[in-house]
Design an enzyme around this catalytic site. Structure first.
Site, PDB file in Angstrom:
ATOM      1  N   GLN A 150       0.852  -1.198   0.000  1.00 26.59           N
ATOM      2  CA  GLN A 150       0.000   0.000   0.000  1.00 26.59           C
ATOM      3  C   GLN A 150       0.879   1.236   0.000  1.00 26.59           C
ATOM      4  O   GLN A 150       0.382   2.355  -0.071  1.00 26.59           O
ATOM      5  CB  GLN A 150      -0.877   0.010   1.249  1.00 26.59           C
ATOM      6  CG  GLN A 150      -1.789  -1.186   1.353  1.00 26.59           C
ATOM      7  CD  GLN A 150      -2.426  -1.256   2.734  1.00 26.59           C
ATOM      8  OE1 GLN A 150      -3.462  -0.671   2.981  1.00 26.59           O
ATOM      9  NE2 GLN A 150      -1.796  -1.972   3.642  1.00 26.59           N
ATOM     10  N   HIS A 183      -1.503   1.407  -4.294  1.00 25.29           N
ATOM     11  CA  HIS A 183      -1.907   2.812  -4.130  1.00 25.29           C
ATOM     12  C   HIS A 183      -1.043   3.778  -4.940  1.00 25.29           C
ATOM     13  O   HIS A 183      -0.985   4.959  -4.622  1.00 25.29           O
ATOM     14  CB  HIS A 183      -1.889   3.187  -2.637  1.00 25.29           C
ATOM     15  CG  HIS A 183      -2.957   2.489  -1.845  1.00 25.29           C
ATOM     16  ND1 HIS A 183      -2.962   2.431  -0.469  1.00 25.29           N
ATOM     17  CD2 HIS A 183      -4.062   1.823  -2.245  1.00 25.29           C
ATOM     18  CE1 HIS A 183      -4.030   1.741  -0.064  1.00 25.29           C
ATOM     19  NE2 HIS A 183      -4.711   1.361  -1.122  1.00 25.29           N
ATOM     20  N   CYS A 214      -2.253  12.681 -15.445  1.00 27.12           N
ATOM     21  CA  CYS A 214      -3.273  13.696 -15.707  1.00 27.12           C
ATOM     22  C   CYS A 214      -4.555  13.287 -14.991  1.00 27.12           C
ATOM     23  O   CYS A 214      -4.982  12.135 -15.076  1.00 27.12           O
ATOM     24  CB  CYS A 214      -3.517  13.801 -17.204  1.00 27.12           C
ATOM     25  SG  CYS A 214      -4.958  14.811 -17.581  1.00 27.12           S
ATOM     26  N   GLU A 272       1.342  -3.089  17.182  1.00 28.89           N
ATOM     27  CA  GLU A 272       0.005  -2.894  17.769  1.00 28.89           C
ATOM     28  C   GLU A 272      -0.944  -3.929  17.195  1.00 28.89           C
ATOM     29  O   GLU A 272      -0.882  -4.204  15.991  1.00 28.89           O
ATOM     30  CB  GLU A 272      -0.569  -1.515  17.368  1.00 28.89           C
ATOM     31  CG  GLU A 272       0.363  -0.355  17.529  1.00 28.89           C
ATOM     32  CD  GLU A 272       0.337   0.194  18.937  1.00 28.89           C
ATOM     33  OE1 GLU A 272      -0.647  -0.095  19.646  1.00 28.89           O
ATOM     34  OE2 GLU A 272       1.311   0.866  19.318  1.00 28.89           O
TER      35      GLU A 272
HETATM   36  P1  NAD Z   1      -1.469   3.168   8.799  1.00 27.98           P
HETATM   37  O1  NAD Z   1      -0.760   4.427   9.156  1.00 27.98           O
HETATM   38  O2  NAD Z   1      -2.951   3.154   8.841  1.00 27.98           O
HETATM   39  O3  NAD Z   1      -0.972   1.995   9.765  1.00 27.98           O
HETATM   40  C1  NAD Z   1       0.374   1.795  10.019  1.00 27.98           C
HETATM   41  C2  NAD Z   1       0.498   0.509  10.814  1.00 27.98           C
HETATM   42  O4  NAD Z   1       1.879   0.226  10.953  1.00 27.98           O
HETATM   43  C3  NAD Z   1      -0.084   0.569  12.218  1.00 27.98           C
HETATM   44  O5  NAD Z   1      -0.891  -0.573  12.437  1.00 27.98           O
HETATM   45  C4  NAD Z   1       1.144   0.560  13.134  1.00 27.98           C
HETATM   46  O6  NAD Z   1       0.902  -0.107  14.359  1.00 27.98           O
HETATM   47  C5  NAD Z   1       2.118  -0.208  12.275  1.00 27.98           C
HETATM   48  N1  NAD Z   1       3.532   0.070  12.572  1.00 27.98           N
HETATM   49  C6  NAD Z   1       4.105   1.206  13.037  1.00 27.98           C
HETATM   50  N2  NAD Z   1       5.428   1.062  13.138  1.00 27.98           N
HETATM   51  C7  NAD Z   1       5.710  -0.207  12.718  1.00 27.98           C
HETATM   52  C8  NAD Z   1       6.908  -0.952  12.589  1.00 27.98           C
HETATM   53  N3  NAD Z   1       8.092  -0.423  12.896  1.00 27.98           N
HETATM   54  N4  NAD Z   1       6.840  -2.225  12.133  1.00 27.98           N
HETATM   55  C9  NAD Z   1       5.626  -2.771  11.799  1.00 27.98           C
HETATM   56  N5  NAD Z   1       4.468  -2.112  11.907  1.00 27.98           N
HETATM   57  C10 NAD Z   1       4.518  -0.839  12.355  1.00 27.98           C
HETATM   58  O7  NAD Z   1      -0.927   2.731   7.357  1.00 27.98           O
HETATM   59  P2  NAD Z   1      -1.550   1.730   6.321  1.00 27.98           P
HETATM   60  O8  NAD Z   1      -2.275   0.625   6.978  1.00 27.98           O
HETATM   61  O9  NAD Z   1      -0.475   1.439   5.328  1.00 27.98           O
HETATM   62  O10 NAD Z   1      -2.622   2.671   5.656  1.00 27.98           O
HETATM   63  C11 NAD Z   1      -2.801   2.571   4.393  1.00 27.98           C
HETATM   64  C12 NAD Z   1      -2.575   3.913   3.674  1.00 27.98           C
HETATM   65  O11 NAD Z   1      -1.441   4.650   4.096  1.00 27.98           O
HETATM   66  C13 NAD Z   1      -2.315   3.655   2.279  1.00 27.98           C
HETATM   67  O12 NAD Z   1      -3.194   4.401   1.523  1.00 27.98           O
HETATM   68  C14 NAD Z   1      -0.895   4.097   1.976  1.00 27.98           C
HETATM   69  O13 NAD Z   1      -0.799   4.464   0.641  1.00 27.98           O
HETATM   70  C15 NAD Z   1      -0.733   5.164   2.927  1.00 27.98           C
HETATM   71  N6  NAD Z   1       0.614   5.563   3.380  1.00 27.98           N
HETATM   72  C16 NAD Z   1       1.769   5.196   2.750  1.00 27.98           C
HETATM   73  C17 NAD Z   1       3.020   5.599   3.248  1.00 27.98           C
HETATM   74  C18 NAD Z   1       4.297   5.168   2.547  1.00 27.98           C
HETATM   75  O14 NAD Z   1       4.321   5.019   1.326  1.00 27.98           O
HETATM   76  N7  NAD Z   1       5.366   4.935   3.300  1.00 27.98           N
HETATM   77  C19 NAD Z   1       3.079   6.391   4.393  1.00 27.98           C
HETATM   78  C20 NAD Z   1       1.867   6.748   5.019  1.00 27.98           C
HETATM   79  C21 NAD Z   1       0.669   6.307   4.509  1.00 27.98           C
END
Ligand code: NAD
Length: 236
Positions: free
Chosen positions: A86, A104, A112, A197
């Protein structure tokens, strides 16, 4: 054995990319509706583009962490291995992962908004227009938008065939990506979750491994290298 891994923002947290929903997540400073939706873009494109330029700059400076590298090593233990992410940061590919399905999109691409044609990276934060007149925007999936159809179809196909499905660093709140772990479980895969978590997925997981991806994944790879868990990885 066939393995599918679904990753979320938590996998990149140890590289210094903020997650969306943690205490120090991006959304604690900004509202998602104000920044990551079509309505937000149409109402205030400059604000949205400035925010994406800031995120792109932040991500461009970070490196893959031990979790990304361990996932590259994990590929070698399975006859078929698919990484569904994601994340939009491209860090899996930077680490060397192959077969990455980006559900994503990717923050370093633009397209565009009207005709969907991809175009070369916009380096500044002001609005540009396509030949068709549509506004250029980041090639990422915003709230309320459909996932890239083909990519999601492939992810579903691989998920149905998985013997092992690993779900790492995702809150499991963003659909339809969040439906993949239960689909894997229903299709008979062993479901393993890594997250510091508990999430809604934890209850149905066969194994919930509580901890950081950058610590647990390298340990998992070391165990596999030492011949532990071979029943799960035999290349048949
Ligand atoms: P989220 O922020 O909803 O959840 C993050 C999860 O990661 C939480 O459950 C948390 O407990 C866990 N976490 C935190 N630190 C961790 C670690 N060190 N090791 C393992 N797990 C850990 O993010 P999500 O579920 O990916 O939400 C999806 C959306 O967030 C997507 O649309 C995505 O595109 C977007 N997103 C992407 C990025 C990126 O590309 N790095 C950053 C932020 C959000």
């Amino acid at each position: 054995m066939t393995a599918v891994v679904l990753t979320g923002a938590g996998v990149s947290a140890e590289s210094g990319v903020p997650t969306f929903r943690g205490n120090d997540g991006l959304w604690s400073q900004f509202s998602p509706e104000e920044l990551a939706s079509v309505d937000a873009f149409l109402a205030n494109p400059d604000l949205v583009l400035r925010w994406y330029a800031w995120r792109r700059e932040l991500i461009a400076k970070v490196l893959p962490n031990p979790a990304h590298h361990a996932l590259v090593a994990l590929e070698n233990f399975f006859s078929r291995f698919t990484l569904v992410t994601q994340n939009v940061d491209g860090l899996h590919q930077a680490a060397g992962s192959k077969n990455v399905l980006e559900l994503h999109g990717n923050i370093f691409r633009n397209k565009c908004h009207r005709c969907g044609e991809q175009c070369s990276t916009q380096t500044d934060d002001t609005i540009h227009f396509c030949r068709c007149g549509g506004a250029i925007r980041p090639d990422v999936v915003w709230f309320g938008e459909m996932l890239p159809e083909k990519t999601f179809e492939i992810a579903v196909r691989h998920t149905r065939k998985a013997d092992i499905f690993l779900v790492i660093g995702t809150s499991g709140l963003v659909y339809p990506a969040a439906s993949l772990p239960s689909l894997a479980r229903e299709s008979g895969a062993l479901l393993v979750e890594i997250n510091p978590e508990k999430t809604d997925i934890s209850r149905s997981a066969d194994y919930y491994l509580q901890g950081k991806a950058g610590e647990l994944l390298p340990t998992l790879v070391r165990c596999l290298q030492q011949g532990v868990f071979t029943e799960f990885t035999s290349k048949t």
